[in-house]
Design a protein around this motif. Structure first.
Motif, mmCIF file in Angstrom:
data_model
loop_
_atom_site.group_PDB
_atom_site.id
_atom_site.type_symbol
_atom_site.label_atom_id
_atom_site.label_comp_id
_atom_site.label_asym_id
_atom_site.label_seq_id
_atom_site.Cartn_x
_atom_site.Cartn_y
_atom_site.Cartn_z
ATOM 1 N N LEU A 162 4.120 7.032 2.962
ATOM 2 C CA LEU A 162 4.277 6.011 3.654
ATOM 3 C C LEU A 162 3.775 4.780 2.968
ATOM 4 C CD1 LEU A 162 3.227 7.471 7.028
ATOM 5 C CD2 LEU A 162 5.348 6.062 6.670
ATOM 6 N N LYS A 218 -6.766 1.582 -7.441
ATOM 7 C CA LYS A 218 -6.456 2.930 -7.076
ATOM 8 C C LYS A 218 -7.353 2.916 -5.739
ATOM 9 C CE LYS A 218 -6.853 5.479 -11.610
ATOM 10 N NZ LYS A 218 -7.616 6.261 -12.457
ATOM 11 N N GLY A 219 -6.683 4.085 -4.885
ATOM 12 C CA GLY A 219 -7.143 4.470 -3.616
ATOM 13 C C GLY A 219 -8.186 5.630 -3.533
ATOM 14 N N ASP A 220 -8.096 6.253 -2.643
ATOM 15 C CA ASP A 220 -9.034 7.524 -2.561
ATOM 16 C C ASP A 220 -8.375 8.799 -3.339
ATOM 17 O OD1 ASP A 220 -9.819 6.543 0.832
ATOM 18 O OD2 ASP A 220 -10.828 6.032 -1.023
ATOM 19 N N TYR A 232 0.968 -1.271 0.045
ATOM 20 C CA TYR A 232 0.208 0.172 -0.052
ATOM 21 C C TYR A 232 1.078 1.293 -0.102
ATOM 22 C CZ TYR A 232 -2.881 -3.597 2.201
ATOM 23 O OH TYR A 232 -3.497 -4.910 2.542
ATOM 24 N N TYR A 237 -3.164 0.660 -3.795
ATOM 25 C CA TYR A 237 -2.889 -0.574 -3.226
ATOM 26 C C TYR A 237 -2.669 -1.814 -4.263
ATOM 27 C CZ TYR A 237 -7.754 -1.782 -3.815
ATOM 28 O OH TYR A 237 -9.011 -2.237 -4.245
ATOM 29 N N GLY A 293 -4.369 -9.219 1.250
ATOM 30 C CA GLY A 293 -4.918 -8.083 1.180
ATOM 31 C C GLY A 293 -6.390 -8.125 1.667
ATOM 32 N N THR A 294 -6.622 -9.117 2.687
ATOM 33 C CA THR A 294 -8.041 -9.130 3.239
ATOM 34 C C THR A 294 -7.980 -8.541 4.489
ATOM 35 O OG1 THR A 294 -6.839 -11.369 4.652
ATOM 36 C CG2 THR A 294 -8.287 -11.617 2.567
ATOM 37 N N LEU A 340 -5.156 6.676 1.513
ATOM 38 C CA LEU A 340 -4.732 5.661 0.415
ATOM 39 C C LEU A 340 -4.443 6.188 -0.788
ATOM 40 C CD1 LEU A 340 -4.033 2.720 0.360
ATOM 41 C CD2 LEU A 340 -6.264 2.380 -0.128
ATOM 42 N N TYR A 345 0.491 5.478 1.158
ATOM 43 C CA TYR A 345 -0.301 6.403 1.830
ATOM 44 C C TYR A 345 0.319 7.652 1.919
ATOM 45 C CZ TYR A 345 -2.994 2.577 4.201
ATOM 46 O OH TYR A 345 -3.766 1.479 4.396
ATOM 47 N N LEU A 371 -3.714 9.350 7.493
ATOM 48 C CA LEU A 371 -3.019 8.970 6.274
ATOM 49 C C LEU A 371 -4.477 8.632 5.425
ATOM 50 C CD1 LEU A 371 -0.740 7.870 8.542
ATOM 51 C CD2 LEU A 371 -0.185 6.263 7.044
ATOM 52 N N GLN A 405 -2.564 -6.137 -4.329
ATOM 53 C CA GLN A 405 -3.068 -7.099 -3.353
ATOM 54 C C GLN A 405 -2.216 -8.481 -3.987
ATOM 55 O OE1 GLN A 405 -7.552 -6.797 -4.075
ATOM 56 N NE2 GLN A 405 -7.540 -7.825 -1.856
#
Lengths: 114, 112
Positions: A90, A57-59, A33, A48, A97-98, A45, A35, A43, A50
């Motif tokens: 970070l 894509k994250g946020d 991941y 990420y 990834g669970t 995201l 951040y 933080l 898996q």
């Protein structure tokens, strides 16, 4: 020792320049991941992954790109399209990834604009 | 949308005090909750992880509780020491993958 290594510790970017942040782990973790941390905030995201050769894509992915060609490596590129890149970045990893696996973090890279 | 709030934002206490840091979250559908410690300019160190089916976890002088129904967690630090000075972050894992949603943290200063 097993862990997550981020480099460089400090990085400076010029206008219009792409820069790449390195993240390497020797924990044999599948998931990794990225951040971003801004002063006084938690933080958020960015991306990420898996599993090798897959990432999502994250946020706040706009202006960033990643690759996951090897299990142990997950580099983050901050492109010139990211207009406010100054932050603390970070990298983290987890066994899978669970949702029940703890995440382990590197020591971060601080990116500043010249 | 999951939101995580930490109260207080900052705390200054004399050495030896027992203290409680609070974390609240808006959606009770979580996989787990983690408490982290962050020293200035450093990465995060995981302190405790509570699975959604658990009520509390303990490690040394630290005890974390979880009440999913009310969307709250507390981190209890016993007999605080100057070495405990750091920022403490709470994060919940939710969504279809191991996505962590973080609070803004509580900045703790323990003075001799």
């Amino acid at each position: 020792d097993g862990g997550i290594t981020q480099s460089p510790k400090y990085l400076f970017r010029k206008e219009g320049q792409n820069v790449t942040l390195s993240c390497e782990q020797n924990l044999n973790h599948d998931a990794m991941y990225w951040y971003r941390q801004d002063p006084g905030q938690g933080l958020r995201l960015i991306y990420y992954s898996q599993i090798v050769n897959d990432f999502q894509k994250g946020d706040i992915a706009e202006g960033y790109s990643v690759s996951r060609e090897k299990k142990e490596s997950f580099p983050l590129t901050v492109t010139s399209a990211q207009k406010n890149p100054t932050a603390f970045y970070l990298c983290a990893s987890s066994i899978e990834g669970t949702g029940d696996q703890p995440q382990h973090f590197g020591d971060g890279t601080r990116l500043s604009i010249l | 949308k999951q939101e995580v709030t930490q109260i207080p934002a900052a705390l200054s206490v004399p050495e030896g005090e027992n203290l409680v840091l609070n974390c609240s979250f808006t959606d009770s559908a979580i996989y787990n909750l983690q408490w982290f410690r962050q020293d200035p300019g450093k990465g995060l160190t995981s302190l405790l992880l509570i699975q959604s089916s658990q009520r509390e976890q303990t490690s040394g002088r630290l005890n974390a509780s979880l009440d999913k129904s009310s969307g709250r967690s507390t981190l209890y630090i016993a007999a605080s020491q100057p070495g405990d000075s750091a920022t403490y972050l709470c994060a919940v894992a939710s969504g279809g993958y191991n996505k962590l949603i973080f609070g803004a943290g509580t900045r703790l200063a323990v003075h001799p």
